[in-house]
Design a protein around this motif. Structure first.
Motif, PDB file in Angstrom:
ATOM      1  N   UNK A   1       0.789  -1.222   0.000  1.00 52.04           N
ATOM      2  CA  UNK A   1       0.000   0.000   0.000  1.00 52.04           C
ATOM      3  C   UNK A   1       0.818   1.267   0.000  1.00 52.04           C
ATOM      4  N   UNK A   2       2.131   1.132   0.172  1.00 50.79           N
ATOM      5  CA  UNK A   2       2.996   2.315   0.226  1.00 50.79           C
ATOM      6  C   UNK A   2       4.199   2.183  -0.711  1.00 50.79           C
ATOM      7  N   UNK A   3       4.012   1.408  -1.775  1.00 56.78           N
ATOM      8  CA  UNK A   3       5.047   1.221  -2.787  1.00 56.78           C
ATOM      9  C   UNK A   3       4.419   1.372  -4.171  1.00 56.78           C
ATOM     10  N   UNK A   4       4.991   2.205  -5.002  1.00 53.72           N
ATOM     11  CA  UNK A   4       4.461   2.417  -6.357  1.00 53.72           C
ATOM     12  C   UNK A   4       4.701   1.164  -7.192  1.00 53.72           C
ATOM     13  N   UNK A   5       3.630   0.642  -7.795  1.00 55.76           N
ATOM     14  CA  UNK A   5       3.738  -0.590  -8.582  1.00 55.76           C
ATOM     15  C   UNK A   5       4.044  -0.335 -10.052  1.00 55.76           C
ATOM     16  N   UNK A   6       3.628   0.817 -10.573  1.00 55.31           N
ATOM     17  CA  UNK A   6       3.840   1.114 -11.988  1.00 55.31           C
ATOM     18  C   UNK A   6       2.902   0.405 -12.944  1.00 55.31           C
ATOM     19  N   UNK A   7       1.924  -0.342 -12.412  1.00 50.37           N
ATOM     20  CA  UNK A   7       1.054  -1.146 -13.268  1.00 50.37           C
ATOM     21  C   UNK A   7       0.124  -0.277 -14.113  1.00 50.37           C
ATOM     22  N   UNK A   8      -0.388   0.817 -13.555  1.00 55.53           N
ATOM     23  CA  UNK A   8      -1.305   1.667 -14.327  1.00 55.53           C
ATOM     24  C   UNK A   8      -0.642   2.134 -15.608  1.00 55.53           C
ATOM     25  N   UNK A   9       0.594   2.633 -15.507  1.00 56.04           N
ATOM     26  CA  UNK A   9       1.289   3.113 -16.711  1.00 56.04           C
ATOM     27  C   UNK A   9       1.592   1.966 -17.659  1.00 56.04           C
ATOM     28  N   UNK A  10       1.966   0.816 -17.120  1.00 53.23           N
ATOM     29  CA  UNK A  10       2.280  -0.334 -17.968  1.00 53.23           C
ATOM     30  C   UNK A  10       1.071  -0.786 -18.783  1.00 53.23           C
ATOM     31  N   UNK A  11      -0.096  -0.812 -18.161  1.00 51.22           N
ATOM     32  CA  UNK A  11      -1.288  -1.333 -18.831  1.00 51.22           C
ATOM     33  C   UNK A  11      -1.950  -0.282 -19.724  1.00 51.22           C
ATOM     34  N   UNK A  12      -2.013   0.954 -19.252  1.00 51.01           N
ATOM     35  CA  UNK A  12      -2.739   1.993 -20.009  1.00 51.01           C
ATOM     36  C   UNK A  12      -1.843   2.785 -20.945  1.00 51.01           C
ATOM     37  N   UNK A  13      -0.522   2.734 -20.732  1.00 50.24           N
ATOM     38  CA  UNK A  13       0.389   3.486 -21.579  1.00 50.24           C
ATOM     39  C   UNK A  13       0.557   4.937 -21.190  1.00 50.24           C
ATOM     40  N   UNK A  14       0.038   5.318 -20.021  1.00 49.22           N
ATOM     41  CA  UNK A  14       0.214   6.706 -19.554  1.00 49.22           C
ATOM     42  C   UNK A  14       0.386   6.691 -18.038  1.00 49.22           C
ATOM     43  N   UNK A  15       1.038   7.740 -17.496  1.00 46.38           N
ATOM     44  CA  UNK A  15       1.248   7.767 -16.047  1.00 46.38           C
ATOM     45  C   UNK A  15      -0.074   7.814 -15.293  1.00 46.38           C
ATOM     46  N   UNK A  16      -0.051   7.278 -14.094  1.00 45.18           N
ATOM     47  CA  UNK A  16      -1.231   7.357 -13.249  1.00 45.18           C
ATOM     48  C   UNK A  16      -1.509   8.787 -12.813  1.00 45.18           C
ATOM     49  N   UNK A  17      -2.752   9.067 -12.512  1.00 47.50           N
ATOM     50  CA  UNK A  17      -3.148  10.407 -12.068  1.00 47.50           C
ATOM     51  C   UNK A  17      -2.656  10.654 -10.654  1.00 47.50           C
ATOM     52  N   UNK A  18      -2.259  11.885 -10.371  1.00 49.38           N
ATOM     53  CA  UNK A  18      -1.725  12.243  -9.060  1.00 49.38           C
ATOM     54  C   UNK A  18      -2.842  12.643  -8.111  1.00 49.38           C
ATOM     55  N   UNK A  19      -2.515  12.673  -6.806  1.00 49.24           N
ATOM     56  CA  UNK A  19      -3.494  13.127  -5.832  1.00 49.24           C
ATOM     57  C   UNK A  19      -3.781  14.610  -5.995  1.00 49.24           C
ATOM     58  N   UNK A  20      -2.768  15.378  -6.384  1.00 52.45           N
ATOM     59  CA  UNK A  20      -3.008  16.803  -6.622  1.00 52.45           C
ATOM     60  C   UNK A  20      -4.064  16.994  -7.715  1.00 52.45           C
ATOM     61  N   UNK A  21      -4.032  16.150  -8.720  1.00 57.53           N
ATOM     62  CA  UNK A  21      -5.044  16.214  -9.773  1.00 57.53           C
ATOM     63  C   UNK A  21      -6.415  15.860  -9.207  1.00 57.53           C
ATOM     64  N   UNK A  22      -6.481  14.802  -8.407  1.00 58.25           N
ATOM     65  CA  UNK A  22      -7.758  14.428  -7.786  1.00 58.25           C
ATOM     66  C   UNK A  22      -8.289  15.579  -6.949  1.00 58.25           C
ATOM     67  N   UNK A  23      -7.406  16.212  -6.168  1.00 59.63           N
ATOM     68  CA  UNK A  23      -7.837  17.315  -5.304  1.00 59.63           C
ATOM     69  C   UNK A  23      -8.392  18.474  -6.124  1.00 59.63           C
ATOM     70  N   UNK A  24      -7.782  18.787  -7.249  1.00 58.68           N
ATOM     71  CA  UNK A  24      -8.304  19.862  -8.104  1.00 58.68           C
ATOM     72  C   UNK A  24      -9.669  19.497  -8.672  1.00 58.68           C
TER      73      UNK A  24
END
Length: 280
Positions: A243-266
């Protein structure tokens, strides 16, 4: 292709619907109360209850893939109808299935993975960014976030990214028989999250650290069942390494970086603003 999405009005299910539509798929949404389903007009909404397989007659017909949740009923109790649901899907000729995992085996997940006729993918997200919405009343009313274990770390994931990974697995080959651990692109402290919310809303937010006893008392007063209270103490007090280690799976599967919390907050800034608060 047509995809059936269960839990389609929920936090993740609604994002699976959005991502499938963006990929050009047709979507059938299963809900207990179609009249209350706030979904895009192009979505076919059907009535059904995963806790009662008798209500699912015909809902799998004509679909090539299914997104399944593993819980139903009060307080997210694990579904016990997995074998019946899997049998219905197999008889209807469903090919691909994604399962939204809650972090451990369940009867439905076990039944899906034991199937010989389904090309399954288990989607296992860590903490949702959307969990931070629970702070909104305290932020609006008192400019405060009140939490225990303020030094805890989290690689929390955006719900849209969970939906995106599920949509890829449901519409593309090559992901069957795999389990994906989904995290966000960064490890955050509680202070990082509070600061991101403050920046998004345009007003400072105080982080107030509660003792474990104070937190338990507040959670109980808010009506949380005892097993949920115990779970929160466990995951917040000793967050598993996953739960506290970046897996990188979102970028691997979707081809783009995962969304940040700052983006969610906005995206959710208005939920944290007091009535009449402007943006400074």
């Amino acid at each position: 292709m047509k995809i059936l999405v269960t839990g389609a009005t929920g936090t993740v299910g609604s994002q699976v619907v959005t991502e499938l539509l963006a990929r050009g798929a047709s979507v059938r949404a299963l809900t207990r109360d179609p009249a209350k389903a706030d979904l895009p007009p192009e979505v076919e909404v059907v009535r059904g209850d995963l806790t009662d397989p008798a209500t699912l007659t015909g809902v799998f017909d004509g679909v090539s893939g299914v997104h399944l949740i593993t819980f139903g009923g009060e307080y997210f109790a694990p579904l016990t109808t997995g074998p019946e649901i899997v049998a219905l899907a197999e008889r209807a000729g469903v090919r691909r299935v994604t399962v939204l995992s809650g972090g451990g085996p369940t009867p439905l997940q076990d039944a899906v993975q034991a199937s010989t006729g389904l090309d399954w993918t288990v989607v296992m997200p860590v903490e949702f960014m959307g969990n931070a919405a629970e702070w909104a009343p305290g932020v609006r009313d008192a400019d405060q976030v009140r939490e225990p274990f303020t030094d805890r770390l989290s690689a929390m994931v955006h719900e849209r990214d969970i939906g995106a990974v599920a949509a890829v697995a449901l519409t593309e080959d090559g992901h069957g028989g795999q389990s994906f651990l989904l995290t966000g692109p960064e490890v955050l402290t509680l202070r990082d999250k509070v600061d991101a919310i403050a920046a998004a809303r345009g007003r400072a937010v105080e982080l107030v650290e509660l003792t474990e006893a104070e937190a338990v008392a507040e959670w109980r007063a808010n009506g949380l069942p005892e097993d949920t209270v115990e779970f929160l103490i466990h995951v917040y007090g000793d967050t598993p390494v996953e739960g506290r280690t970046v897996s990188g799976v979102v970028e691997k599967i979707t081809g783009r970086p995962g969304r940040t919390f700052a983006q969610w907050a906005r995206e959710h800034a208005e939920e944290f603003r007091a009535r009449g608060q402007g943006v400074s």
